[in-house]
Design a protein around this motif. Sequence first.
Motif, PDB file in Angstrom:
ATOM      1  N   HIS A  79      12.677  -3.221 -25.842  1.00 29.57           N
ATOM      2  CA  HIS A  79      13.574  -4.327 -25.486  1.00 29.57           C
ATOM      3  C   HIS A  79      12.816  -5.644 -25.378  1.00 29.57           C
ATOM      4  N   THR A  80      13.504  -6.706 -25.766  1.00 29.78           N
ATOM      5  CA  THR A  80      12.930  -8.036 -25.620  1.00 29.78           C
ATOM      6  C   THR A  80      12.863  -8.418 -24.145  1.00 29.78           C
ATOM      7  N   LYS A  81      11.873  -9.207 -23.788  1.00 29.10           N
ATOM      8  CA  LYS A  81      11.682  -9.599 -22.386  1.00 29.10           C
ATOM      9  C   LYS A  81      12.467 -10.851 -22.006  1.00 29.10           C
ATOM     10  N   THR A  82      12.865 -11.634 -22.998  1.00 33.77           N
ATOM     11  CA  THR A  82      13.575 -12.885 -22.725  1.00 33.77           C
ATOM     12  C   THR A  82      14.852 -12.968 -23.552  1.00 33.77           C
ATOM     13  N   THR A 125      21.169   2.356 -26.110  1.00 33.13           N
ATOM     14  CA  THR A 125      22.570   2.213 -25.737  1.00 33.13           C
ATOM     15  C   THR A 125      22.738   1.295 -24.530  1.00 33.13           C
ATOM     16  N   LEU A 126      21.695   1.150 -23.739  1.00 33.02           N
ATOM     17  CA  LEU A 126      21.748   0.274 -22.565  1.00 33.02           C
ATOM     18  C   LEU A 126      21.142  -1.102 -22.846  1.00 33.02           C
ATOM     19  N   VAL A 127      21.162  -1.525 -24.098  1.00 38.53           N
ATOM     20  CA  VAL A 127      20.543  -2.796 -24.488  1.00 38.53           C
ATOM     21  C   VAL A 127      21.147  -3.984 -23.731  1.00 38.53           C
ATOM     22  N   PHE A 128      22.469  -3.976 -23.519  1.00 38.72           N
ATOM     23  CA  PHE A 128      23.087  -5.103 -22.811  1.00 38.72           C
ATOM     24  C   PHE A 128      22.872  -5.011 -21.301  1.00 38.72           C
ATOM     25  N   ARG A 129      22.703  -3.817 -20.794  1.00 38.33           N
ATOM     26  CA  ARG A 129      22.346  -3.671 -19.385  1.00 38.33           C
ATOM     27  C   ARG A 129      20.959  -4.258 -19.137  1.00 38.33           C
ATOM     28  N   LYS A 130      20.039  -4.002 -20.073  1.00 40.62           N
ATOM     29  CA  LYS A 130      18.693  -4.576 -19.974  1.00 40.62           C
ATOM     30  C   LYS A 130      18.755  -6.097 -20.017  1.00 40.62           C
ATOM     31  N   MET A 131      19.613  -6.625 -20.879  1.00 43.81           N
ATOM     32  CA  MET A 131      19.771  -8.072 -20.967  1.00 43.81           C
ATOM     33  C   MET A 131      20.314  -8.637 -19.656  1.00 43.81           C
ATOM     34  N   LEU A 132      21.286  -7.955 -19.055  1.00 41.09           N
ATOM     35  CA  LEU A 132      21.880  -8.430 -17.810  1.00 41.09           C
ATOM     36  C   LEU A 132      20.867  -8.471 -16.672  1.00 41.09           C
ATOM     37  N   GLU A 133      19.853  -7.627 -16.744  1.00 40.67           N
ATOM     38  CA  GLU A 133      18.807  -7.641 -15.721  1.00 40.67           C
ATOM     39  C   GLU A 133      18.013  -8.945 -15.734  1.00 40.67           C
ATOM     40  N   THR A 134      18.066  -9.687 -16.836  1.00 42.97           N
ATOM     41  CA  THR A 134      17.373 -10.982 -16.926  1.00 42.97           C
ATOM     42  C   THR A 134      18.299 -12.142 -16.550  1.00 42.97           C
ATOM     43  N   LEU A 135      19.569 -11.851 -16.229  1.00 40.69           N
ATOM     44  CA  LEU A 135      20.556 -12.900 -15.962  1.00 40.69           C
ATOM     45  C   LEU A 135      21.106 -12.820 -14.540  1.00 40.69           C
ATOM     46  N   THR A 136      20.339 -12.264 -13.640  1.00 36.52           N
ATOM     47  CA  THR A 136      20.833 -12.056 -12.274  1.00 36.52           C
ATOM     48  C   THR A 136      20.935 -13.342 -11.464  1.00 36.52           C
ATOM     49  N   ASN A 137      20.442 -14.451 -12.005  1.00 34.18           N
ATOM     50  CA  ASN A 137      20.544 -15.733 -11.290  1.00 34.18           C
ATOM     51  C   ASN A 137      21.906 -16.398 -11.479  1.00 34.18           C
ATOM     52  N   TYR A 138      22.800 -15.763 -12.238  1.00 32.36           N
ATOM     53  CA  TYR A 138      24.145 -16.313 -12.453  1.00 32.36           C
ATOM     54  C   TYR A 138      25.145 -15.664 -11.499  1.00 32.36           C
ATOM     55  N   ASP A 139      26.229 -16.391 -11.228  1.00 31.94           N
ATOM     56  CA  ASP A 139      27.333 -15.802 -10.468  1.00 31.94           C
ATOM     57  C   ASP A 139      28.171 -14.894 -11.351  1.00 31.94           C
ATOM     58  N   TYR A 140      28.434 -15.376 -12.593  1.00 28.56           N
ATOM     59  CA  TYR A 140      29.228 -14.596 -13.533  1.00 28.56           C
ATOM     60  C   TYR A 140      28.608 -14.676 -14.929  1.00 28.56           C
ATOM     61  N   VAL A 141      28.553 -13.527 -15.596  1.00 27.81           N
ATOM     62  CA  VAL A 141      28.201 -13.479 -17.013  1.00 27.81           C
ATOM     63  C   VAL A 141      29.437 -12.972 -17.748  1.00 27.81           C
ATOM     64  N   LEU A 142      29.978 -13.804 -18.631  1.00 19.67           N
ATOM     65  CA  LEU A 142      31.226 -13.507 -19.340  1.00 19.67           C
ATOM     66  C   LEU A 142      30.933 -13.174 -20.792  1.00 19.67           C
ATOM     67  N   PHE A 143      31.455 -12.041 -21.262  1.00 23.89           N
ATOM     68  CA  PHE A 143      31.213 -11.577 -22.627  1.00 23.89           C
ATOM     69  C   PHE A 143      32.445 -11.795 -23.494  1.00 23.89           C
ATOM     70  N   ASP A 144      32.243 -12.449 -24.623  1.00 19.93           N
ATOM     71  CA  ASP A 144      33.280 -12.547 -25.649  1.00 19.93           C
ATOM     72  C   ASP A 144      32.969 -11.508 -26.713  1.00 19.93           C
ATOM     73  N   VAL A 145      33.938 -10.647 -27.027  1.00 20.35           N
ATOM     74  CA  VAL A 145      33.713  -9.567 -27.992  1.00 20.35           C
ATOM     75  C   VAL A 145      34.838  -9.564 -29.027  1.00 20.35           C
ATOM     76  N   SER A 146      34.633  -8.819 -30.089  1.00 18.35           N
ATOM     77  CA  SER A 146      35.642  -8.690 -31.140  1.00 18.35           C
ATOM     78  C   SER A 146      36.743  -7.730 -30.684  1.00 18.35           C
ATOM     79  N   PRO A 147      37.828  -7.585 -31.463  1.00 22.01           N
ATOM     80  CA  PRO A 147      38.885  -6.629 -31.091  1.00 22.01           C
ATOM     81  C   PRO A 147      38.535  -5.179 -31.449  1.00 22.01           C
ATOM     82  N   SER A 148      37.351  -4.934 -31.941  1.00 21.33           N
ATOM     83  CA  SER A 148      36.974  -3.622 -32.466  1.00 21.33           C
ATOM     84  C   SER A 148      36.857  -2.557 -31.380  1.00 21.33           C
TER      85      SER A 148
END
Length: 325
Positions: A79-82, A125-148
């Motif tokens: 996983h990327t660190k940043t 499979t937990l790639v986005f969970r790893k990413m969220l661990e670097t964004l804990t300084n936010y109140d909300y992280v909002l994801f825009d996704v496709s209809p898939s």
Amino acid sequence: MKSIVFFNNKGGVGKTTLLCNVAAFLSQEMGKKICIVDCDPQCNASQYLFHDNYLEPSLNDTSKNIESLFVGLMAGEGHTKTVPIMRSASFSVDVVCGSPGLSMAEDFLAEEWASLNTLRGLSSTLVFRKMLETLTNYDYVLFDVSPSLGAINRTVLLSCDYFVSPMSIDIFSLKAFENISKWMSKWRAHWEYSVNSPLLDQNNPQVKTAKSAKGASFIGYVSQQYTAKRDASGERRPVKSFDEILKQIDDQINIHFTGDLRPPLPFEIGKIPNLHSLAPMSQSRRKPIFSLTGSDGVVGAHFAKVKEAREIFKEVSIGISSRVS
């Protein structure tokens, strides 16, 4: 930090417009620190938040967009660190820019899902969970996704706390609820079985982390794009043809969303009536709908509509905030 996915199996429901305006209201009017993650390969959120000449370099450079999460992962380097962050000044939010190349991750994530009995499969499979661990300084992280109902959205929803469904008032949106509930129930059961497999060392820290991922909880829907009229008290109400479909929505949720997938009552978080020309004006100006002014092209009765839009997005933003807190 709370992570929220704006998701519906039906396209064209105003999902991106809703997300970006709620994000701006949470930031500008409620003082929250917001990050938007554009996980739709169409990159509509990124295009809404930034002018093309500013956005183009990031769309074409994997080190500056969401694709950076997968470059090392797909090469077996971990996983990327940043996470690359951009700032949208007009919406007052930080952004992880989208990439058309993200669609290439669909097959990779599907293959890793088939290998959940391995540590690599779990980790990928937990790639986005790893990413969220670097964004804990936010109140909300909002994801825009496709209809898939595909691997990317499954991976996002697995890692996030909540999801909200923007929906248009038509019979096709009713069917979408059934599709989502069946799909989520199936992959959540498979995930639960896989992380508890005897093939995995249950004392491994990575396995313990994976077991804590339960998938996003459904917190309700926002009905959009209906034609409204005002009753004698001045309250906005949908016209009869839309009202007939609205009455079926809660029944569909009661039928298809059971157990911990069922959202809290009332299922509807808020309503967004048809804002007509304000939505495309907001998109072309790259500004929240409720921030449009005369210099953006607002004239005559549109000023009242802008004021009304502020109250509408206030109601929805407070509704979402209260449900996740």
